[in-house]
Design a protein around this motif. Structure first.
Motif, PDB file in Angstrom:
ATOM      1  N   ILE A   1       0.831  -1.206   0.000  1.00 47.37           N
ATOM      2  CA  ILE A   1       0.000   0.000   0.000  1.00 47.37           C
ATOM      3  C   ILE A   1       0.862   1.250   0.000  1.00 47.37           C
ATOM      4  CG2 ILE A   1      -1.634   1.348   1.387  1.00 47.37           C
ATOM      5  CD1 ILE A   1      -2.839  -1.331   2.311  1.00 47.37           C
ATOM      6  N   PHE A   2       1.881   1.267   0.841  1.00 48.66           N
ATOM      7  CA  PHE A   2       2.760   2.444   0.919  1.00 48.66           C
ATOM      8  C   PHE A   2       3.516   2.672  -0.387  1.00 48.66           C
ATOM      9  CE2 PHE A   2       3.384   2.848   5.809  1.00 48.66           C
ATOM     10  CZ  PHE A   2       2.059   3.248   5.913  1.00 48.66           C
ATOM     11  N   LEU A   3       3.944   1.586  -1.029  1.00 46.28           N
ATOM     12  CA  LEU A   3       4.634   1.726  -2.315  1.00 46.28           C
ATOM     13  C   LEU A   3       3.694   2.305  -3.368  1.00 46.28           C
ATOM     14  CD1 LEU A   3       6.718  -1.577  -2.439  1.00 46.28           C
ATOM     15  CD2 LEU A   3       7.641   0.746  -2.443  1.00 46.28           C
ATOM     16  N   PHE A   4       2.453   1.833  -3.366  1.00 46.93           N
ATOM     17  CA  PHE A   4       1.467   2.363  -4.311  1.00 46.93           C
ATOM     18  C   PHE A   4       1.213   3.846  -4.056  1.00 46.93           C
ATOM     19  CE2 PHE A   4      -3.033   3.467  -4.995  1.00 46.93           C
ATOM     20  CZ  PHE A   4      -3.087   3.357  -6.382  1.00 46.93           C
ATOM     21  N   VAL A   5       1.011   4.208  -2.789  1.00 49.72           N
ATOM     22  CA  VAL A   5       0.764   5.608  -2.435  1.00 49.72           C
ATOM     23  C   VAL A   5       1.959   6.478  -2.832  1.00 49.72           C
ATOM     24  CG1 VAL A   5       0.477   7.209  -0.494  1.00 49.72           C
ATOM     25  CG2 VAL A   5      -0.878   5.113  -0.597  1.00 49.72           C
ATOM     26  N   GLU A   6       3.162   6.010  -2.555  1.00 47.18           N
ATOM     27  CA  GLU A   6       4.353   6.806  -2.857  1.00 47.18           C
ATOM     28  C   GLU A   6       4.560   6.958  -4.361  1.00 47.18           C
ATOM     29  OE1 GLU A   6       7.482   9.253  -2.549  1.00 47.18           O
ATOM     30  OE2 GLU A   6       5.949   8.722  -1.082  1.00 47.18           O
ATOM     31  N   LEU A   7       4.247   5.918  -5.118  1.00 44.72           N
ATOM     32  CA  LEU A   7       4.342   6.010  -6.574  1.00 44.72           C
ATOM     33  C   LEU A   7       3.386   7.076  -7.101  1.00 44.72           C
ATOM     34  CD1 LEU A   7       5.482   4.865  -9.244  1.00 44.72           C
ATOM     35  CD2 LEU A   7       3.609   3.219  -9.223  1.00 44.72           C
ATOM     36  N   GLN A   8       2.174   7.109  -6.558  1.00 49.49           N
ATOM     37  CA  GLN A   8       1.201   8.126  -6.961  1.00 49.49           C
ATOM     38  C   GLN A   8       1.669   9.520  -6.559  1.00 49.49           C
ATOM     39  OE1 GLN A   8      -1.965   7.127  -8.484  1.00 49.49           O
ATOM     40  NE2 GLN A   8      -0.797   5.230  -8.629  1.00 49.49           N
ATOM     41  N   ARG A   9       2.165   9.638  -5.330  1.00 49.39           N
ATOM     42  CA  ARG A   9       2.558  10.956  -4.805  1.00 49.39           C
ATOM     43  C   ARG A   9       3.771  11.505  -5.545  1.00 49.39           C
ATOM     44  NH1 ARG A   9       6.094  13.651  -2.549  1.00 49.39           N
ATOM     45  NH2 ARG A   9       7.503  11.869  -2.769  1.00 49.39           N
ATOM     46  N   ALA A  10       4.774  10.663  -5.748  1.00 49.60           N
ATOM     47  CA  ALA A  10       6.027  11.131  -6.354  1.00 49.60           C
ATOM     48  C   ALA A  10       5.832  11.576  -7.796  1.00 49.60           C
ATOM     49  CB  ALA A  10       7.086  10.032  -6.274  1.00 49.60           C
ATOM     50  N   THR A  11       4.983  10.868  -8.531  1.00 52.05           N
ATOM     51  CA  THR A  11       4.771  11.199  -9.939  1.00 52.05           C
ATOM     52  C   THR A  11       3.593  12.151 -10.137  1.00 52.05           C
ATOM     53  OG1 THR A  11       3.333   9.256 -10.226  1.00 52.05           O
ATOM     54  CG2 THR A  11       5.698   8.981 -10.677  1.00 52.05           C
ATOM     55  N   LYS A  12       2.852  12.416  -9.039  1.00 47.94           N
ATOM     56  CA  LYS A  12       1.630  13.247  -9.121  1.00 47.94           C
ATOM     57  C   LYS A  12       0.672  12.701 -10.167  1.00 47.94           C
ATOM     58  CE  LYS A  12       3.841  17.485  -7.462  1.00 47.94           C
ATOM     59  NZ  LYS A  12       3.319  17.301  -6.093  1.00 47.94           N
ATOM     60  N   LEU A  13       0.574  11.372 -10.189  1.00 52.17           N
ATOM     61  CA  LEU A  13      -0.264  10.691 -11.173  1.00 52.17           C
ATOM     62  C   LEU A  13      -1.745  10.956 -10.880  1.00 52.17           C
ATOM     63  CD1 LEU A  13      -0.032   8.728 -13.602  1.00 52.17           C
ATOM     64  CD2 LEU A  13      -0.306   6.847 -11.966  1.00 52.17           C
ATOM     65  N   LYS A  14      -2.479  11.389 -11.869  1.00 51.93           N
ATOM     66  CA  LYS A  14      -3.906  11.648 -11.720  1.00 51.93           C
ATOM     67  C   LYS A  14      -4.647  10.337 -11.475  1.00 51.93           C
ATOM     68  CE  LYS A  14      -3.368  16.021 -12.960  1.00 51.93           C
ATOM     69  NZ  LYS A  14      -3.569  17.159 -12.064  1.00 51.93           N
ATOM     70  N   PRO A  15      -5.727  10.302 -10.696  1.00 48.52           N
ATOM     71  CA  PRO A  15      -6.329  11.438  -9.993  1.00 48.52           C
ATOM     72  C   PRO A  15      -5.926  11.553  -8.521  1.00 48.52           C
ATOM     73  CG  PRO A  15      -7.853   9.602 -10.034  1.00 48.52           C
ATOM     74  CD  PRO A  15      -6.607   9.117 -10.702  1.00 48.52           C
ATOM     75  N   PHE A  16      -5.051  10.623  -8.036  1.00 49.18           N
ATOM     76  CA  PHE A  16      -4.776  10.580  -6.594  1.00 49.18           C
ATOM     77  C   PHE A  16      -3.480  11.265  -6.185  1.00 49.18           C
ATOM     78  CE2 PHE A  16      -6.896   6.504  -7.787  1.00 49.18           C
ATOM     79  CZ  PHE A  16      -8.129   6.787  -7.227  1.00 49.18           C
ATOM     80  N   GLY A  17      -2.585  11.512  -7.142  1.00 45.59           N
ATOM     81  CA  GLY A  17      -1.252  11.985  -6.801  1.00 45.59           C
ATOM     82  C   GLY A  17      -1.222  13.262  -5.994  1.00 45.59           C
ATOM     83  N   ASP A  18      -1.937  14.266  -6.426  1.00 44.24           N
ATOM     84  CA  ASP A  18      -1.955  15.551  -5.710  1.00 44.24           C
ATOM     85  C   ASP A  18      -2.582  15.409  -4.323  1.00 44.24           C
ATOM     86  OD1 ASP A  18      -0.713  16.936  -7.767  1.00 44.24           O
ATOM     87  OD2 ASP A  18      -2.604  17.363  -8.794  1.00 44.24           O
TER      88      ASP A  18
END
Length: 582
Positions: free
Chosen positions: A420-437
């Motif tokens: 879960i943390f790896l998934f969240v960090e991948l989204q956050r680091a790349t600012k991948l839509k729609p969850f990254g921001d």
């Protein structure tokens, strides 16, 4: 006395001070010069680039042996905290050597058994090989530097003095070798191939040295075919290349070394027929979603370069589709034959296997749905250290008791949490839509200066690894050293930070944010935690083992400058293993 720092164009190169009087010493007295005759500052620096001052003597760098130069660098950069860490490592080495030198008697045939001694010799050979390879690499760097100086007599280019790597690189070699010697000597060839791929070496040299050392440590117990033997050094090189390219500013060289070795041992040490099922699940998930991430890399690079929001949404949808389609498909293909059921079905059956296990799971879900959102909403009113250490205490509160009654559930939960943390960090680091921001804004209040230094935030990933590794090292068992990560991070590190920040007056060294008072709190909390676990029947350690371990780990935690969420638990695990042999 080491070379002194330079003032001017090379001031960033620790180890040299330009000898400003060199030109005067080499020239006889002359007439007074006019202002026009005097060299400019840049000209003066160029004249002095090839000289350093050591113990009051002017030395020409082109005549200086590499050994003398690097020895001077070591002397200059040596600090109290480095000395403490070196002494701790040497103390553990001494105890390990003494223990493994003993020849035991085989209970089956009554003959002397020198297996431990052979394993010690093999591990020592790898360590010496790594040191020699490192020394050769440094010598090569020095020769290139001197060659450049001689080829540029007018000093038109500032090549920059060769430097030593970060001190913490020592852990990238010592920790894996300790672990493999103490827990699984048959994995030595795999670990040896990793610890000998050092910085300052040419790429082709890295692979060749890695292959040679791996081949030298192969034994009859090594379960590796020719394809695996060839593949291991190449895989190490590929992993280092990927991490250097995409996460260079997020991880130190030591962290990259440890992660690649951890990945390789997960790949080659876990077997469906003999390993705990939670570790098999971890391995297969690494395969499946690692492959999914690799397939997504080109698309993600294209996504990051886009400016239009509509284009980003379309690309993000494609990225999510590819990632989950590949990850889920390969997970199903790999795990269904092993588990005897679809992974989701297995997970449901696993959680509901006993009433006690299902109760623990419901407690976790309830806490996740209530406590965590409430804390996130209130976090802006709390100091940064309280915000960060809450997660340490939360993990300890959620896992400490379950670890004593159902370690397999805890192991699987940590596998899921890491995912879960790896998934969240991948989204956050790349600012991948729609969850990254969204993830970026939620996690921002919990990040410190170190977290913001690179693209990837590693603190909470390393927190889960620090708690999980001792459990996974012991095959998903809750006994003996398994609890050391939970105790050192959940109790020791948290107590050190909260108490040290408030009453800590005596710092470990200049520039450190760690204090002796905080280290004392770490020692007491860790010792108390291990003692309580002993009373609960989780270990049989003596008081001397518990408190000496707590002391040594507190010294390492206070002295290190690297991220301690992985270092401290692994060091604690090694120390408990070594001391428990006496």
């Amino acid at each position: 006395m080491p070379p002194k720092k330079a003032k001017g164009r090379n001031s960033s190169s620790a180890s040299r001070r330009v000898a400003r009087s060199q030109a005067r010493k080499q020239q006889p007295p002359a007439r007074k010069t006019s202002e026009l005759d005097k060299p400019t500052e840049n000209e003066e620096a160029k004249q002095q680039q090839d000289f350093i001052e050591e113990e009051g003597e002017i030395i020409d760098l082109k005549e200086m042996p590499a050994f003398q130069y690097y020895l001077a660098l070591v002397e200059q950069n040596m600090k109290v905290n480095y000395f403490i860490q070196i002494m701790t490592i040497l103390f553990l080495c001494n105890l390990t050597v003494v223990d493994f030198m003993k020849v035991s008697i085989n209970p089956v045939d009554g003959k002397p058994d020198d297996t431990n001694y052979k394993n010690l010799v093999s591990t020592g050979f790898v360590l010496i090989s790594a040191i020699v390879a490192f020394a050769i690499a440094l010598n090569g760097t020095w020769k290139v530097y001197i060659k450049n100086l001689k080829a540029d007599p007018d000093d038109k280019v500032d090549y920059g003095l060769p430097q030593l790597p970060d001190f913490e690189l020592i852990y990238g070699t010592v920790l894996p070798l300790f672990l493999v010697l103490l827990k699984s000597p048959k994995l030595l060839p795999i670990v040896a191939a990793g610890v000998t791929q050092l910085p300052n070496m040419a790429d082709i040299v890295k692979v060749i040295v890695s292959f040679v050392i791996e081949a030298q440590t192969l034994t009859e117990e090594t379960q590796m075919g020719i394809r695996e033997i060839i593949a291991v050094p190449l895989l190490y090189f590929g992993l280092h290349y990927m991490l250097n390219k995409y996460t260079f500013d997020s991880f130190t060289q030591t962290e990259r070394n440890l992660m690649t070795i951890l990945f390789m041992t997960t790949v080659f040490a876990v077997h469906a027929s003999s390993s705990n099922i939670t570790l098999v699940i971890l391995q297969k998930l690494v395969y499946a979603f690692g492959m999914a991430a690799i397939f997504n890399v080109p698309l993600m690079e294209f996504y990051v370069k886009q400016k239009q929001s509509s284009t980003k949404y379309i690309l993000a949808a494609v990225c999510h589709t590819i990632f989950w389609a590949i990850g889920i498909t390969f997970t199903d293909i790999q795990l269904t034959p092993i588990l005897g059921a679809h992974p989701i079905e297995f997970l449901i059956n696993f959680i509901t296997a006993t009433e006690e296990r299902f109760t623990i799971f419901k407690y976790w879900i309830g806490a996740f749905a209530t406590v965590i959102p409430t804390f996130v909403l209130l976090s802006s009113y709390l100091p940064l250290d309280v915000r960060r250490k809450f997660w340490h205490y939360a993990l300890f509160s959620a896992l400490a008791y379950p670890l004593t009654i159902d370690p397999e559930l805890v192991s699987l939960a940590l596998v899921g949490l890491l995912g879960i943390f790896l998934f969240v960090e991948l989204q956050r680091a790349t600012k991948l839509k729609p969850f990254g921001d969204f993830f970026s804004s939620v996690l921002k209040p919990f990040q410190d200066k170190r977290d913001n230094s690179g693209l990837i935030v590693v603190s909470y990933l390393f927190l889960v690894l620090g708690v999980g590794l001792p459990i996974w090292f012991n095959g998903a068992s809750g006994l003996n050293e398994s609890c050391i990560g939970l105790i050192t991070l959940g109790l020791g590190d948290s107590s050190a930070s909260l108490i040290g920040k408030r009453i800590g007056k005596h710092k470990w060294f200049n520039g450190s944010n760690k204090s002796f008072e905080g280290s004392a709190a770490f020692l007491l909390a860790t010792g108390a935690g291990l003692s309580v676990m002993r009373n609960l029947g989780q270990n049989t350690y003596s008081d001397s083992t518990i408190w000496l371990t707590s002391l040594l780990v507190s010294l390492v935690e206070g002295a290190t400058e690297m991220n301690d969420n992985v270092l401290v638990p692994v060091m604690g695990y090694i120390i408990l293993n070594v001391l428990d042999r006496y």
